[in-house]
Scaffold this active site. Sequence first.
Site, short mmCIF file in Angstrom:
data_model
loop_
_atom_site.label_atom_id
_atom_site.label_comp_id
_atom_site.label_asym_id
_atom_site.label_seq_id
_atom_site.Cartn_x
_atom_site.Cartn_y
_atom_site.Cartn_z
N HIS A 167 27.44 2.71 -35.38
CA HIS A 167 26.03 2.39 -35.65
C HIS A 167 25.66 2.89 -37.06
CE1 HIS A 167 21.69 2.36 -35.43
NE2 HIS A 167 21.82 1.49 -34.45
N LYS A 218 19.04 5.39 -28.35
CA LYS A 218 19.13 6.41 -29.42
C LYS A 218 18.80 7.79 -28.83
CE LYS A 218 18.16 2.81 -32.70
NZ LYS A 218 17.73 2.41 -34.02
N GLY A 270 14.51 -0.72 -36.90
CA GLY A 270 13.35 0.15 -36.72
C GLY A 270 12.25 -0.06 -37.75
N GLU A 288 23.20 4.37 -38.17
CA GLU A 288 22.66 5.74 -38.23
C GLU A 288 23.80 6.76 -38.24
OE1 GLU A 288 20.03 5.24 -34.91
OE2 GLU A 288 18.81 3.91 -36.14
N ASN A 339 19.81 0.16 -26.77
CA ASN A 339 20.28 1.37 -27.45
C ASN A 339 19.11 2.33 -27.51
OD1 ASN A 339 21.21 3.34 -29.16
ND2 ASN A 339 21.26 2.05 -31.00
N GLU A 384 23.85 -5.71 -37.36
CA GLU A 384 22.54 -5.06 -37.52
C GLU A 384 22.27 -4.80 -39.00
OE1 GLU A 384 21.53 -2.95 -33.54
OE2 GLU A 384 22.52 -1.52 -34.82
N SER A 414 15.07 -4.75 -34.96
CA SER A 414 13.70 -5.16 -34.62
C SER A 414 13.64 -6.42 -33.77
CB SER A 414 12.86 -5.32 -35.89
OG SER A 414 12.78 -4.09 -36.59
P1 PGA Z 1 15.60 -1.53 -33.38
O1 PGA Z 1 17.04 -0.81 -33.33
O2 PGA Z 1 15.60 -2.60 -32.34
O3 PGA Z 1 14.62 -0.42 -33.07
O4 PGA Z 1 15.44 -2.07 -34.77
C1 PGA Z 1 18.21 -1.53 -33.11
C2 PGA Z 1 19.41 -0.63 -33.24
O5 PGA Z 1 19.41 0.25 -34.12
O6 PGA Z 1 20.40 -0.77 -32.49
#
Ligand code: PGA
Length: 257
Positions: free
Chosen positions: A99, A15, A177, A101, A13, A171, A216
Amino acid sequence: MQKNNRKYLIAGNWKMNKTAAEARELIKEINAVVGQKTDVAVAVCPPFTALESAAELLKDTNIQLGAQNMYPKAEGAYTGEISAVMLRELYCSFVILGHSERREYFGESDAFINEKVIAALESNLKPILCVGETLSQRESGEMLSVIETQMKGGLKGVGEDNGENIVIAYEPVWAIGTGKTATPEMAQEVHAFIRKLLVEQFGETGTKVRILYGGSMKPENASELLDQSDIDGGLIGGAALKAKSFAELVTIAQSKS
Ligand code: PGA
């Protein structure tokens, strides 16, 4: 070990990262290392603006393409939005939906996410439906009820015939992140709960649905996570932006296939 014939899926992903030109470079690098792998499913989800050039580069490879969002209507006066049909034309196989976000910054509700899930399936796009609790929800003991609401809301009206076209990504919001990963046991607890909900909704087909872990995930922690009985791959953010770490994740999944 691959479980119940569920082939591991490692999906990146990206982003809101990488211009079309930067995306081309990254895809070429990823392709050179993992483009012909067959025992692990691999997907990249760049921004909309890079999908067309990504599709071109991925044409004769085993890497599949995904988008990060879509609008549920097929066409019309929805300024700034992109439909499932448009994504299919660019050879997208997957679309990330719900997601955290998007839930947080764009106020997306389970009902709206559900409209997208249904529209994606109607256009033969496989939704990667994201669910996950915040830290305060975990600490106050609401974790499983939050997951259940997101799962039932997001998958409302999806029948058993479409069960295998769905991918779920668990998640935990506090792990995205942040460098904090759920321990393999913490993740497995939720994955097993999600599996139970999938079996309730789809019967036997629920045992075939892939449940990815995201938050992460990186080469240093992937092996133990992927060893859990209901973890079937990863939705990778930060570590998907470098060919080396992304390819390493694919290699780790492959070593267990
Ligand atoms: P990350 O993001 O691996 O940077 O924690 C995962 C995601 O939001 O899909």
